[in-house]
Design an enzyme around this catalytic site. Sequence first.
Site, PDB file in Angstrom:
ATOM      1  N   HIS A  82      -6.804  -8.204  -3.112  1.00 49.45           N
ATOM      2  CA  HIS A  82      -8.445  -7.398  -2.168  1.00 49.45           C
ATOM      3  C   HIS A  82      -8.320  -6.168  -2.915  1.00 49.45           C
ATOM      4  O   HIS A  82      -7.103  -5.294  -3.407  1.00 49.45           O
ATOM      5  CB  HIS A  82      -8.787  -8.299  -1.077  1.00 49.45           C
ATOM      6  CG  HIS A  82      -8.260  -7.181   0.016  1.00 49.45           C
ATOM      7  ND1 HIS A  82      -6.622  -8.307  -0.004  1.00 49.45           N
ATOM      8  CD2 HIS A  82      -7.987  -6.311   0.044  1.00 49.45           C
ATOM      9  CE1 HIS A  82      -6.558  -6.936   1.036  1.00 49.45           C
ATOM     10  NE2 HIS A  82      -6.873  -6.065   0.789  1.00 49.45           N
ATOM     11  N   HIS A 106     -10.594  -2.740  -1.845  1.00 51.66           N
ATOM     12  CA  HIS A 106     -11.184  -2.413  -0.599  1.00 51.66           C
ATOM     13  C   HIS A 106     -11.948  -1.167  -1.315  1.00 51.66           C
ATOM     14  O   HIS A 106     -12.137  -0.766  -2.356  1.00 51.66           O
ATOM     15  CB  HIS A 106     -10.370  -1.340   0.816  1.00 51.66           C
ATOM     16  CG  HIS A 106      -9.557  -2.093   1.203  1.00 51.66           C
ATOM     17  ND1 HIS A 106      -9.942  -2.984   2.478  1.00 51.66           N
ATOM     18  CD2 HIS A 106      -8.546  -2.895   1.320  1.00 51.66           C
ATOM     19  CE1 HIS A 106      -8.922  -2.997   2.775  1.00 51.66           C
ATOM     20  NE2 HIS A 106      -7.835  -3.518   2.154  1.00 51.66           N
ATOM     21  N   TYR A 149       0.542  -0.904   0.587  1.00 54.79           N
ATOM     22  CA  TYR A 149       0.090   0.074   0.065  1.00 54.79           C
ATOM     23  C   TYR A 149       0.782   1.145   0.222  1.00 54.79           C
ATOM     24  O   TYR A 149       2.329   1.301   0.397  1.00 54.79           O
ATOM     25  CB  TYR A 149      -0.957   0.022   1.391  1.00 54.79           C
ATOM     26  CG  TYR A 149      -1.934  -0.769   1.090  1.00 54.79           C
ATOM     27  CD1 TYR A 149      -3.151  -0.407   1.212  1.00 54.79           C
ATOM     28  CD2 TYR A 149      -1.893  -1.613   1.549  1.00 54.79           C
ATOM     29  CE1 TYR A 149      -4.653  -0.995   0.453  1.00 54.79           C
ATOM     30  CE2 TYR A 149      -2.965  -3.241   1.823  1.00 54.79           C
ATOM     31  CZ  TYR A 149      -3.815  -2.888   0.969  1.00 54.79           C
ATOM     32  OH  TYR A 149      -5.296  -3.266   0.823  1.00 54.79           O
TER      33      TYR A 149
HETATM   34 FE   LIG Z   1      -5.597  -3.820   2.107  1.00 54.32          FE
END
Ligand SMILES: [Fe+3]
Lengths: 198, 253
Positions: B174, B176, B122
């Site tokens: 995944h 979000h 991230y």
């Molecule tokens: Fe996550």
Amino acid sequence: METSRLEPTPSQTVGPFYGYALPFPGGGDIVPPGTPGAVVLRGTVTDGQGLPVPDALVEIWQAGPDGALRGAPGSMRRDPVTGGFLGRTGLDFTGFGRVATDADGHWHVRTLRPGPHREGATPYFAVCLFARGLLHHLHTRIYLPEHAAALEQDPVLGPLPPHRRATLVARAERDDVYRFDLRIQGGAEEETVFFDFP
Amino acid sequence: MTPTATAKTASQRDIDREIAEADGSRPGASHPARDYASYRSSVLRHPEQQLVVVEDPEAVELSGPVFGVTDVTGLDNDLTRRHAGEPLGERITVTGRVLDRDGRPVTGQLVEIWQANASGRYAHQRDAHSAPLDPNFTGTGRCLTDAEGRYHFTTIKPGAYPWRNHTNAWRPAHIHFSLFGQAFTQRLVTQMYFPGDPLFPYDPILQSVTEAKARERLISTYDHDLSVPEWSLGYRWDIVLDGPAATWMEEGR
Ligand SMILES: [Fe+3]
């Protein structure tokens, strides 16, 4: 449950990394500083050990001072030229606020007191709480202290034990600054009342 | 489920056992139980008191915030065009419809997404995973649903990443998602997964949805007709928002 209805998409936690996606500049300024009648709602989000939750997200939805729930676009206005944030106009009351808690679990928003959303209703701020560790968000409400007595007659909140009901009432910290702490877990005495809307 | 297990770091085998015990234990339930202890961070972050049921047809929560064209720009739904260069990874398009439980499209409402890059990292300061950052990928997007409730994003396929729930814990890839319905009660934050991910059985966050049929609703479908020739692979994922809305909202919006 009616079988013809579609089954809902399950909730999943907001996780730890929403911080660069969901909060937006001015998210807590539902009205600009200096607006006549503006009030500040502030508080801390804490966990089952009373420790601050530094990765929670608090959303507010409310009626305007006239009680209208019509809302308005423009909470997170974007600049079509640069793609950056333009900020709210400060002219339209959108009724929506969103703030992340800081490293101490603190949050605050600046807004106007809501009016009754229907004749005789007790006004309140609707709150939606998200956090890392919370698999499904929680709904609660912030009532102002001047309405605490009216809640005793409320069909839903009236029957609650007084100490439970009290978790929904903000405390006046000083003029136009209200304190509302969100205790996600804290036993029968301290845990904030959360709501389910079936 | 044993909250005492938080005292020391659990092994994947411990977590597997807990997952198996809870699997199928809540027939008909869609949402995870908030006290699903296999996801260790939930232990101190769920209420222990019963939620108070509200059935007031005029509750404030039966209406909700409004968003419009001023809140998004045309590029916000393309996560691959935010920087000077192209991000690394497999370019994908993700689309689907947002509906309420009566099958009505949720129109003109805000959809926000965030995700790791192709390496599973991230662009967030607190992400300590040693996988590389991609200077051409931030990983956030937003759009408004159209008149049929449709949303559309162009992005890259996120990577799996490790986390510290237990020893050797890895999240399946995944994206979000954050969604608004016509009412605040319909608010939803969730995660979309990719079909056939071998990490599904090991992940306590996906498995917190203890009913197999409900878990399937979190997994997108590869749709070859959505793939754009020589450009991107297509995934379809429809979303159904739970919760009541005021009937008077239908005319107003
Ligand atoms: Fe996550």
